[in-house]
Every structure is written in C-alpha cells, then in structure tokens.
Design an enzyme around this catalytic site. Structure first.
Site, PDB file in Angstrom:
ATOM      1  N   ARG A   1      -8.047  -3.038   6.649  1.00 38.17           N
ATOM      2  CA  ARG A   1      -8.578  -3.864   7.729  1.00 38.17           C
ATOM      3  C   ARG A   1     -10.089  -3.697   7.897  1.00 38.17           C
ATOM      4  O   ARG A   1     -10.595  -2.586   7.843  1.00 38.17           O
ATOM      5  CB  ARG A   1      -7.878  -3.497   9.036  1.00 38.17           C
ATOM      6  CG  ARG A   1      -6.419  -3.920   9.022  1.00 38.17           C
ATOM      7  CD  ARG A   1      -5.633  -3.350  10.182  1.00 38.17           C
ATOM      8  NE  ARG A   1      -4.256  -3.844  10.159  1.00 38.17           N
ATOM      9  CZ  ARG A   1      -3.290  -3.336   9.369  1.00 38.17           C
ATOM     10  NH1 ARG A   1      -3.530  -2.318   8.575  1.00 38.17           N
ATOM     11  NH2 ARG A   1      -2.068  -3.861   9.394  1.00 38.17           N
TER      12      ARG A   1
ATOM     13  N   HIS B   1      -6.787  -7.042   4.053  1.00 47.04           N
ATOM     14  CA  HIS B   1      -6.648  -7.240   2.611  1.00 47.04           C
ATOM     15  C   HIS B   1      -7.410  -8.456   2.087  1.00 47.04           C
ATOM     16  O   HIS B   1      -6.883  -9.245   1.296  1.00 47.04           O
ATOM     17  CB  HIS B   1      -5.163  -7.342   2.242  1.00 47.04           C
ATOM     18  CG  HIS B   1      -4.384  -6.078   2.494  1.00 47.04           C
ATOM     19  ND1 HIS B   1      -4.949  -4.819   2.416  1.00 47.04           N
ATOM     20  CD2 HIS B   1      -3.069  -5.876   2.818  1.00 47.04           C
ATOM     21  CE1 HIS B   1      -4.019  -3.902   2.666  1.00 47.04           C
ATOM     22  NE2 HIS B   1      -2.873  -4.504   2.936  1.00 47.04           N
TER      23      HIS B   1
ATOM     24  N   HIS C   1      -1.244  -3.013  -4.511  1.00 44.90           N
ATOM     25  CA  HIS C   1      -0.385  -2.766  -3.350  1.00 44.90           C
ATOM     26  C   HIS C   1       1.086  -2.598  -3.737  1.00 44.90           C
ATOM     27  O   HIS C   1       1.982  -3.036  -3.013  1.00 44.90           O
ATOM     28  CB  HIS C   1      -0.564  -3.919  -2.354  1.00 44.90           C
ATOM     29  CG  HIS C   1      -0.316  -3.564  -0.928  1.00 44.90           C
ATOM     30  ND1 HIS C   1       0.944  -3.387  -0.415  1.00 44.90           N
ATOM     31  CD2 HIS C   1      -1.169  -3.340   0.084  1.00 44.90           C
ATOM     32  CE1 HIS C   1       0.844  -3.094   0.879  1.00 44.90           C
ATOM     33  NE2 HIS C   1      -0.420  -3.048   1.209  1.00 44.90           N
TER      34      HIS C   1
ATOM     35  N   ASP D   1       0.959   5.112   7.648  1.00 43.88           N
ATOM     36  CA  ASP D   1       0.139   3.935   7.325  1.00 43.88           C
ATOM     37  C   ASP D   1      -1.309   4.342   7.589  1.00 43.88           C
ATOM     38  O   ASP D   1      -1.952   3.812   8.484  1.00 43.88           O
ATOM     39  CB  ASP D   1       0.562   2.740   8.209  1.00 43.88           C
ATOM     40  CG  ASP D   1      -0.099   1.430   7.786  1.00 43.88           C
ATOM     41  OD1 ASP D   1      -0.941   1.459   6.869  1.00 43.88           O
ATOM     42  OD2 ASP D   1       0.222   0.382   8.381  1.00 43.88           O
TER      43      ASP D   1
ATOM     44  N   GLU E   1      -2.313   3.072  -1.928  1.00 48.44           N
ATOM     45  CA  GLU E   1      -3.419   2.138  -2.118  1.00 48.44           C
ATOM     46  C   GLU E   1      -4.707   2.931  -2.282  1.00 48.44           C
ATOM     47  O   GLU E   1      -5.389   3.245  -1.317  1.00 48.44           O
ATOM     48  CB  GLU E   1      -3.514   1.202  -0.918  1.00 48.44           C
ATOM     49  CG  GLU E   1      -2.229   0.468  -0.595  1.00 48.44           C
ATOM     50  CD  GLU E   1      -2.198  -0.042   0.843  1.00 48.44           C
ATOM     51  OE1 GLU E   1      -3.200  -0.633   1.301  1.00 48.44           O
ATOM     52  OE2 GLU E   1      -1.197   0.168   1.534  1.00 48.44           O
TER      53      GLU E   1
END
Ligand code: FUC
Length: 338
Positions: free
Chosen positions: A72, A97, A171, A243, A303
């Site tokens: 983000r 993304h 991803h 996350d 990622e």
C-alpha cells in the site's frame, strides 16, 4: 488461449527431477509449481484458480507479478523531486499493488530461453508515463528460471526514462502440503528478522519499526505458522493474521518453510531488504483448483520487496528508480525434501 479478446499463453517448464512450473502471460503469473514429496509424489504447492478467467479480477493476487509498487502507498500519494503525485486508488483512499490496472492485470509479452542446465521465461511489459499516476515510461522484465538443482529463480529488471517508483514482487501463495491438503498453520516457518513494520487500521505502514523479540512476530527460531497466529496481539488482530513487512537480516536463506508430513522444504534467498508475509486472511471462497473453496490460511505469500510505502517514511528504502539506471533484484526459491 483467448480470454476477453486477449491471447493468453501458458508455458510449462520441467527439470530432470520432475520439478515443474506453469507460467501464464496474464499477470506474468505462476499458476502451478510441482514439487515431489518424500515419496516422490509430485503435487502443486501454489494456490491457483480452477478457471483461468478468474485471473481477470484476481482480488487475492494469486501468483501474479505486482507493480509498479507492491503493498500500500498511503493515501495513494507521494512526493518525488518536489512534486506531489496522486496514484489511482483501489483500497479506500490507498493505492494497493500498483493500482486497479497494475502489472498483475497486464497480458505480458514473453520469450523462452534454454541455456545448458537452465530454462527461462522472460516476461516483458511497458508501463507508459503517468500510467496509474506514476511518472516515467517504465520498461519491465521479469525472468523466471528453473534449474536442475530445483531452484526456481525470479529476476526483476526495469528501466525508466524519468525518476519513478519501482517495487516489484511476485504474489504467489505457497502451501507445501501438496494440492492444498492441509492448512499452512500446520507448516513450519523461519524468518531471519529482528523487526517488522507497524501498520495502521488500513494496513498502511505507520513508519514505526517494532522489535519481534518476545512477540508472535518472532520467527528467528523455526515454529509452526499456526502457533501464535491467533495470539491476542494488536498487530495480528488488526490484520486478522500475518500481513506485515519484516525487515530481513542476512543476505541469503532469509526465509525457510517446511512441511513435516510431506517432507517438502522451501528456502527463499533474496536481494530485497524486506518480505511481506500474508496468510490469506481475507479469503473469500475463491474457486481454487482441486474443487476447493479458498479459505483463510490455505496459503502464505512471501512478497520480497523494498519496504512498502517507504517513499513516505524517513529512513526506509524509498523504491525510487532514477531515470536511466537499472533495476535489478532477484529472489530464489530452493525446493528440497527432508
Ligand atoms: C497482500 C496483503 C494485503 C492484500 C493483498 C491481496 O499483499 O498485504 O492485505 O489483501 O495481499
């Protein structure tokens, strides 16, 4: 294959040990990664849709290359060379993304190369000046290589005609049980990292770097992913699981994942300073292969990238790519059986 008037190519590579990868031009994505278990059974270790058309929307970003920026960008905005840029937004006020028409939704060009003990697929795309709000015409190349020693390598290259942001990743969601038989919470993970980035309620980095020591974020010693994932710890409650961006220490083998039951082990080495680990917390019954509805903890993303939103925080890698200079990063996934 024709999808929405596009010619979409599927390309399969396989090495002498039968490790195989299937790649797709749409999203320059990985749609299958076959790896043997202890008994030699080949099974798929990445999440993929059953129906190729589902990649057109692909809300979870299964398998795709992400760009120009990963993660983000807070308020979809950043300042570069004294100028404020406003990006296209796709998660509330933020850019995720690379925006709604980011690289994951391009049908990439490709060439196949074979040199001695390696087979590669080079995907290329061009992102025009001001596309999704980013300055500069950016030419991108992502090279996937499968070696005879069961290494799957992703190389990211790019060049821009103006200063811009560039932070490319892949991803893919991994699940070493094979064909998603068991959740990733029953698999082991090790991350060489002493700190991670705090994120706000919208999962945008706040700029604070927190120590992992004595928290559920500490993976310096291998542990089951599920051991602490539901611990009563604010960063986990906000993200509904893992996350978060971890700042990596060491130059290789920074991440290791292991599934005791199948014996499959994957070791990740990267030139990037950071990895965002995401445990599919927002699963939404996606129509996965093997007739399965995607649910939370069915897969885990690694990622590798520069710190997301780094441009908006002092002391972090900004992911600025200067005009004319080359972008060159790589991540290697080594597959073994223990
Ligand atoms: C990851 C996460 C996000 C998002 C996306 C699909 O990169 O960081 O929260 O859900 O994937």
């Amino acid at each position: 294959m024709r999808i929405n008037d596009m010619d979409v190519a599927l390309i399969a590579l396989r090495n002498k040990n039968n490790v195989g990868v299937k790649l797709m031009s749409y999203g320059a994505s990985i749609v299958e990664l076959l790896a043997p278990d202890r008994g030699g059974n080949l099974e798929n270790i990445v999440l993929a849709y059953e129906h190729i058309e589902d990649y057109i929307k692909n809300v979870p970003y299964f398998g795709v290359v992400v760009g120009r920026t990963s993660g983000r960008i807070g308020a979809g905005s950043f300042k570069l060379d004294g100028k404020q840029y406003e990006l296209n937004r796709n998660t509330g006020i933020n850019n995720l993304h690379g925006g709604p028409a980011g690289f994951s939704f391009k049908n990439w060009d490709y060439t196949i190369k074979e040199v001695e003990d390696k087979a590669s697929v080079e995907f290329t795309c061009v992102s025009e000046d001001m596309e999704e709000g980013y300055p500069g015409k950016l030419e991108v190349k992502v090279i996937y290589t499968l070696t005879e020693d069961n290494e799957f390598i992703i190389e990211y290259q790019a060049v821009s005609d103006k200063n811009t942001l560039c932070n490319l990743t892949n991803h893919s969601y991994f699940n070493l049980s094979g064909n998603y038989k068991r959740k990733i919470t029953e698999q082991h993970l090790k991350i060489k990292s002493d700190s991670f980035l705090e994120t706000d309620n919208n999962l945008v980095p706040t700029g604070r770097i927190l120590a992992v020591k004595d928290t559920p974020m500490d993976f310096n010693s291998e542990k089951l992913i599920g051991r602490d994932i539901e611990a009563d710890y604010l960063p986990l409650r906000i993200a509904k699981g893992y996350d978060h961006p971890w700042l990596l220490s060491g130059k290789e083998a920074q991440v290791e994942m292991y599934d005791e039951q199948s014996g499959r082990k994957m070791t990740i080495s990267t030139t990037y300073p950071c990895v965002v680990v995401y445990t599919y917390n927002f699963a939404n019954n996606e129509r996965l292969k093997y007739n399965k509805a995607g649910s939370k903890y069915d897969g885990i993303c690694f990622e590798t990238q520069y710190e997301p939103d780094g441009i908006n925080h002092e002391g972090m890698n900004s992911a600025v790519l200067s005009a004319g200079s080359g972008y060159n990063e790589r991540t290697v996934f080594k597959l073994e059986v223990l």
